[in-house]
Design an enzyme around this catalytic site. Structure first.
Site, short mmCIF file in Angstrom:
data_model
loop_
_atom_site.label_atom_id
_atom_site.label_comp_id
_atom_site.label_asym_id
_atom_site.label_seq_id
_atom_site.Cartn_x
_atom_site.Cartn_y
_atom_site.Cartn_z
N ASP A 101 0.69 -1.20 -0.05
CA ASP A 101 -0.09 -0.02 0.11
C ASP A 101 0.88 1.26 0.05
OD1 ASP A 101 -2.35 1.56 0.49
OD2 ASP A 101 -1.62 1.56 2.58
N ASP A 111 0.02 5.17 0.91
CA ASP A 111 0.11 6.03 2.19
C ASP A 111 0.15 5.27 3.49
OD1 ASP A 111 -0.62 8.95 1.13
OD2 ASP A 111 -1.58 7.31 -0.34
N ASP A 131 -1.91 -0.48 6.00
CA ASP A 131 -2.13 0.17 7.14
C ASP A 131 -3.55 0.66 7.41
OD1 ASP A 131 -2.35 2.35 5.25
OD2 ASP A 131 -1.85 3.62 6.86
MG MG Z 1 -2.81 3.17 3.43
#
Ligand code: MG
Length: 270
Positions: A26, A28, A210
């Protein structure tokens, strides 16, 4: 069921012996820290070098809620596959896909964005982001006393689209995402990519994410890959392992990129 999460370092040595990893990262909060303005989430030089080195040895996919073109520009590493808009658009390593059902939503997304912009004009800190197939409203910088107003306007703009079943809202870190209500998510995108690149299932997928939208991928890969939540330890997640933050992701990638002499100067500086 939720896993009792273990730190990824517990299996790092055995992971390092694996030459057939299939990386899903991923953007960000994994490759770059979460920042107050999304356009400032710039990949740092070392992380980019490690990604380049990783892509020399393994198949690598960067997956994100950002739109594909923006993601490509931010990462700027060749030899990797990009999945934007939560996997609605996939491109790279000889593959190109826009989920056909998603194409027709563009004008509707544009209409919603215009309406949001009009009604939230003058409210400091709001960022309305038209991502083509999806849209985001970022409220990280909105003053607490303005939050209720922003939420109310957002809800009233999206209400009829959500009620009719054509769109759905997902929540991320200080962001609401407006997404076409298609049977498609990061998990299904990961599944599609694996079937495409590794139809015989010879590679071992490793997914680092995240946020809530990564949970779909964690569920998809449960029992068949390594799933890693990046962030605070032991939050509720379907991931099996965790890393504490972007710095630990960097250490992980460094471990796998190491050995590539082209990048030796980067390693000595860390
Ligand atoms: Mg993310």
């Amino acid at each position: 069921m939720l896993f009792d999460m273990r730190h990824l370092w517990n299996i790092l040595d055995s992971l390092k012996k694996n030459s057939d990893l299939f990386w899903f990262l991923d953007y960000d909060g994994v490759l770059t820290p979460i920042v107050s303005e999304p356009e400032k989430a710039i990949l740092d030089l070392e992380m980019r070098k490690f990604l380049e080195a990783l892509a020399e040895k393994f198949k690598v996919v960067v997956i994100s809620g950002r739109r594909l073109q923006e993601l490509k520009k931010l990462v700027s590493v060749g030899k990797i596959c990009y999945a934007g808009n939560h996997g609605l658009e996939i491109s790279g390593l000889g593959v190109s896909l826009v989920l056909p059902r998603a194409k027709r939503v563009r004008p509707v997304v544009l209409k919603m964005c215009r309406e949001l912009q009009k009604r939230l004009q003058g409210t400091a800190g709001v960022i309305v982001e038209n991502k083509g197939l999806t849209a985001s409203l970022h409220y990280r910088n909105v003053a607490p006393k303005e939050f209720a107003k922003v939420k109310k306007i957002f809800e009233s703009v999206v209400h009829s689209y959500v009620k009719s079943g054509s769109f759905r809202i997902t929540k991320g870190k200080k962001v609401w995402e407006i997404r076409p209500n298609l049977d498609w998510n990061k998990g299904m995108a990961v599944d599609w990519i694996i079937k495409n690149f590794d139809p015989e299932g010879k590679l071992l997928p490793i997914y680092l994410g995240d946020d809530k939208t990564d949970e779909d991928a964690f569920r998809t890969l449960r029992g068949r890959g390594i799933t890693v939540m990046v962030g605070k330890c032991c939050q509720r997640s379907n991931a099996e392992f965790y890393l504490r933050g972007v710095q630990e992701v960097k250490i992980l990638l460094r471990n796998f990129a190491r050995g590539n002499s082209k990048f030796a100067s980067v390693f000595t500086r860390l």
